[in-house]
Design a protein around this motif. Structure first.
Motif, PDB file in Angstrom:
ATOM      1  N   UNK A  55       7.542  -4.911  -3.819  1.00  0.00           N
ATOM      2  CA  UNK A  55       8.957  -4.619  -3.626  1.00  0.00           C
ATOM      3  C   UNK A  55       9.179  -4.114  -2.191  1.00  0.00           C
ATOM      4  N   UNK A  56       9.741  -4.980  -1.360  1.00  0.00           N
ATOM      5  CA  UNK A  56       9.948  -4.620   0.046  1.00  0.00           C
ATOM      6  C   UNK A  56      10.960  -3.498   0.221  1.00  0.00           C
ATOM      7  N   UNK A  67       3.802   4.789   1.873  1.00  0.00           N
ATOM      8  CA  UNK A  67       4.586   3.549   1.869  1.00  0.00           C
ATOM      9  C   UNK A  67       4.402   2.745   3.151  1.00  0.00           C
ATOM     10  N   UNK A  68       3.698   3.294   4.133  1.00  0.00           N
ATOM     11  CA  UNK A  68       3.496   2.578   5.390  1.00  0.00           C
ATOM     12  C   UNK A  68       2.560   1.382   5.237  1.00  0.00           C
ATOM     13  N   UNK A  82      -5.237  -4.593   3.766  1.00  0.00           N
ATOM     14  CA  UNK A  82      -4.461  -3.400   4.077  1.00  0.00           C
ATOM     15  C   UNK A  82      -3.291  -3.894   4.907  1.00  0.00           C
ATOM     16  N   UNK A  83      -2.106  -3.928   4.287  1.00  0.00           N
ATOM     17  CA  UNK A  83      -0.958  -4.603   4.873  1.00  0.00           C
ATOM     18  C   UNK A  83       0.138  -3.636   5.284  1.00  0.00           C
ATOM     19  N   UNK A  84       0.598  -3.775   6.513  1.00  0.00           N
ATOM     20  CA  UNK A  84       1.790  -3.052   6.953  1.00  0.00           C
ATOM     21  C   UNK A  84       2.997  -3.786   6.364  1.00  0.00           C
TER      22      UNK A  84
END
Length: 123
Positions: A55-56, A67-68, A82-84
């Protein structure tokens, strides 16, 4: 690193990565963030659903430090993502394009079945 015996066909590509299909080994390769990762078909579909479920809005409006980044650990894979937030957007775009291209032959087949078979009149 891609296998030398793999017969890879590009499913979908963006400037941030690609999804490739290997007919010889019946798998998909995800090229993203400088690495290529193979997935069995069911595992790739599971990963695609996990990416779709992120959920963007929740990530963007959550003020907490957690949440980063989003951590995705695909099933039966040695890779951890590990996604920004921008990585999530890029990976979502890649997966949505791949999903469309994977479903396109079925959509075309359904359209051809539904098309009326009236004779062609040239005149």
């Amino acid at each position: 690193m891609l296998c030398g015996f793999a017969s890879l066909e590009e499913v979908f590509r963006t400037e941030f990565g690609a999804v490739l299909q290997c007919s010889n080994k019946n798998c998909y390769w995800l090229e993203f963030a400088g690495d290529c990762t193979p997935f069995k078909v069911t595992d790739f579909l599971h990963l695609r659903r996990k990416i779709e479920e992120i959920n963007l809005s929740e990530l963007l409006f959550d003020p907490s430090p957690r949440a980063d980044f989003t951590i995705i650990m695909p099933f039966r894979s040695q890779r951890c993502f590990v996604l920004s937030v921008s990585d999530v957007l890029n990976l979502k775009e890649l997966m949505q394009g791949a999903k469309f291209m994977m479903e396109l032959p079925g959509i075309i087949k359904d359209c051809l079945k539904a098309a009326p078979t009236s004779p062609l009149i040239i005149g």
